[in-house]
Design a protein around this motif. Structure first.
Motif, PDB file in Angstrom:
ATOM      1  N   GLU A   1     146.889 -69.619   8.731  1.00  0.00           N
ATOM      2  CA  GLU A   1     146.555 -68.104   8.500  1.00  0.00           C
ATOM      3  C   GLU A   1     145.965 -67.533   9.521  1.00  0.00           C
ATOM      4  OE1 GLU A   1     144.482 -65.244   5.241  1.00  0.00           O
ATOM      5  OE2 GLU A   1     143.907 -67.292   5.352  1.00  0.00           O
ATOM      6  N   SER A   2     145.106 -68.041  10.317  1.00  0.00           N
ATOM      7  CA  SER A   2     144.328 -67.461  11.404  1.00  0.00           C
ATOM      8  C   SER A   2     145.264 -67.416  12.629  1.00  0.00           C
ATOM      9  CB  SER A   2     143.062 -68.473  11.880  1.00  0.00           C
ATOM     10  OG  SER A   2     141.908 -68.353  10.796  1.00  0.00           O
TER      11      SER A   2
ATOM     12  N   GLY B   1     149.290 -64.239   6.094  1.00  0.00           N
ATOM     13  CA  GLY B   1     149.175 -64.515   7.581  1.00  0.00           C
ATOM     14  C   GLY B   1     150.421 -64.000   8.295  1.00  0.00           C
ATOM     15  N   VAL B   2     151.575 -64.253   7.665  1.00  0.00           N
ATOM     16  CA  VAL B   2     153.118 -63.921   8.223  1.00  0.00           C
ATOM     17  C   VAL B   2     153.269 -62.582   8.258  1.00  0.00           C
ATOM     18  CG1 VAL B   2     155.446 -64.292   7.969  1.00  0.00           C
ATOM     19  CG2 VAL B   2     154.104 -66.330   7.586  1.00  0.00           C
ATOM     20  N   VAL B   3     152.904 -61.893   7.104  1.00  0.00           N
ATOM     21  CA  VAL B   3     153.210 -60.383   6.801  1.00  0.00           C
ATOM     22  C   VAL B   3     152.358 -59.899   8.232  1.00  0.00           C
ATOM     23  CG1 VAL B   3     152.182 -58.415   5.587  1.00  0.00           C
ATOM     24  CG2 VAL B   3     153.371 -60.353   4.537  1.00  0.00           C
ATOM     25  N   MET B   4     150.863 -60.334   8.159  1.00  0.00           N
ATOM     26  CA  MET B   4     150.135 -59.748   9.469  1.00  0.00           C
ATOM     27  C   MET B   4     150.791 -59.931  10.925  1.00  0.00           C
ATOM     28  SD  MET B   4     147.855 -58.248   7.617  1.00  0.00           S
ATOM     29  CE  MET B   4     146.963 -58.191   6.223  1.00  0.00           C
ATOM     30  N   GLY B   5     151.322 -61.175  10.990  1.00  0.00           N
ATOM     31  CA  GLY B   5     151.930 -61.558  12.330  1.00  0.00           C
ATOM     32  C   GLY B   5     153.196 -60.837  12.524  1.00  0.00           C
TER      33      GLY B   5
ATOM     34  N   LEU C   1     148.493 -64.079  16.051  1.00  0.00           N
ATOM     35  CA  LEU C   1     149.559 -63.711  16.801  1.00  0.00           C
ATOM     36  C   LEU C   1     149.752 -62.056  16.606  1.00  0.00           C
ATOM     37  CD1 LEU C   1     151.834 -66.854  16.337  1.00  0.00           C
ATOM     38  CD2 LEU C   1     150.931 -66.065  18.667  1.00  0.00           C
ATOM     39  N   GLY C   2     149.691 -61.481  15.422  1.00  0.00           N
ATOM     40  CA  GLY C   2     150.093 -60.242  14.938  1.00  0.00           C
ATOM     41  C   GLY C   2     149.098 -59.327  15.885  1.00  0.00           C
ATOM     42  N   HIS C   3     147.813 -59.743  15.986  1.00  0.00           N
ATOM     43  CA  HIS C   3     146.955 -59.006  16.987  1.00  0.00           C
ATOM     44  C   HIS C   3     147.388 -58.979  18.523  1.00  0.00           C
ATOM     45  CE1 HIS C   3     143.929 -57.998  14.273  1.00  0.00           C
ATOM     46  NE2 HIS C   3     143.552 -59.032  14.045  1.00  0.00           N
TER      47      HIS C   3
ATOM     48  N   ALA D   1     141.581 -70.100  17.041  1.00  0.00           N
ATOM     49  CA  ALA D   1     142.587 -68.911  16.720  1.00  0.00           C
ATOM     50  C   ALA D   1     141.918 -67.439  16.594  1.00  0.00           C
ATOM     51  CB  ALA D   1     143.322 -69.304  15.801  1.00  0.00           C
ATOM     52  N   ASP D   2     140.714 -67.511  15.830  1.00  0.00           N
ATOM     53  CA  ASP D   2     140.217 -66.031  15.605  1.00  0.00           C
ATOM     54  C   ASP D   2     139.619 -65.601  16.829  1.00  0.00           C
ATOM     55  OD1 ASP D   2     140.643 -66.402  12.865  1.00  0.00           O
ATOM     56  OD2 ASP D   2     138.732 -67.314  12.621  1.00  0.00           O
ATOM     57  N   ILE D   3     139.001 -66.411  17.709  1.00  0.00           N
ATOM     58  CA  ILE D   3     138.701 -65.723  19.064  1.00  0.00           C
ATOM     59  C   ILE D   3     139.547 -65.526  19.921  1.00  0.00           C
ATOM     60  CG2 ILE D   3     137.291 -66.545  21.080  1.00  0.00           C
ATOM     61  CD1 ILE D   3     135.779 -68.377  19.248  1.00  0.00           C
ATOM     62  N   LEU D   4     140.644 -66.350  20.089  1.00  0.00           N
ATOM     63  CA  LEU D   4     141.852 -66.069  21.090  1.00  0.00           C
ATOM     64  C   LEU D   4     142.556 -64.760  20.598  1.00  0.00           C
ATOM     65  CD1 LEU D   4     143.176 -69.552  21.535  1.00  0.00           C
ATOM     66  CD2 LEU D   4     142.001 -68.073  23.467  1.00  0.00           C
TER      67      LEU D   4
END
Length: 265
Positions: free
Chosen positions: A91-92, A123-127, A97-99, A58-61
């Motif tokens: 979290e990742s 993670g939801v905040v960032m997403g 998904l935010g990115h 997930a971090d890479i994608l």
């Protein structure tokens, strides 16, 4: 890192703990390199039996630089998230998904706002941060009242500054509620958000912050955003204060004073 093959970079990305710097250097190189080989390797990780590998997939994608891969990356993470249970992976995926800024993430992430682990809620905040639809904003409003201070802080920042163009009574009230926080940075994020929206309720709390013994740069930024010239004496007093301030604070303070003085002329 640029001389490493994709399999070598994947191996490095899997080493150490979640914050291992060498691992993140490898991940950043994979982001920059992009292409089908990196995409396929990351997808393979995402569907691994190992939670460590799924998280790194997930971090890479999350940030592959190839524009043609963005939707495919979101497809893969959205599909995998439905059955994921491990906290670090969730979290990742949420951050990823935010990115990727894919609107389909909003309804998928929304139920995770009540997850018992604060890392997932962060993670939801960032997403949700890139999105402006009512469900995303309502989710961030709820998370601005979260039991975890870091989650509250980032949700307040997301609402106050990042979603500046959104202005509703409920959002303003959520920001106003954060003005009693014990953490000065969290209060500062709320001050800026209300000041950007010219909410008159922020004037007196902002005045108290500028009169306090320790003033942070967010309070000065809020004073400039509010554009209330009655704050000029307090800003000038800060400028003349013998207390310690770094060059960044002084520059922001100088800009705020100049801005408000320009409104007087």
């Amino acid at each position: 890192m640029k001389d490493r093959s994709v399999p070598e970079l994947i191996a490095l990305a899997l080493q150490g703990d979640e914050d291992d710097e060498t691992a993140w250097e490898a991940i950043r190189e994979l982001h920059d390199r992009g292409g089908d080989e990196v995409f396929e390797a990351a997808v393979k990780l995402l569907h691994s039996a190992s939670s460590r590998e799924r998280g790194r997939g997930a971090d890479i994608l999350a940030q592959l630089r190839s524009p043609e891969l963005v939707t495919r990356c979101a497809d893969e993470i959205l599909s995998a998230l439905v059955t994921e249970q491990e906290v670090p992976v969730l979290e990742s995926m949420a951050v990823g998904l935010g990115h990727l800024r894919d609107a389909r993430a909003v309804p998928v992430l929304q139920p995770l706002k009540d997850h018992p682990d604060s890392d997932v809620r962060m993670g939801v905040v960032m997403g949700m941060m890139p999105h402006r639809d009512p469900v995303a904003i309502q989710t961030l409003i709820q998370l601005s009242r979260d039991s975890d201070e870091d989650v509250r802080n980032w949700a307040t920042f997301s609402l106050g500054t990042q979603a500046e163009e959104v202005d509703t009574p409920e959002l303003r009230d959520a920001l106003f509620d954060r003005l009693t926080e014990p953490d000065i940075e969290l209060r500062g994020e709320a001050l800026v958000g209300l000041a950007l929206r010219k909410d008159p309720r922020v004037l007196e709390p902002l005045r108290r912050e500028l009169e306090s013994s320790y003033v942070i740069v967010l309070a000065v930024e809020a004073a400039q955003a509010l554009e209330d010239v009655s704050l000029l004496p307090l800003l000038r007093q800060l400028w003349e204060s013998p207390g310690k301030a770094d060059s960044y604070f002084r520059n922001v303070l100088a800009d705020a004073i100049a801005h408000l003085e320009g409104l007087v002329r």
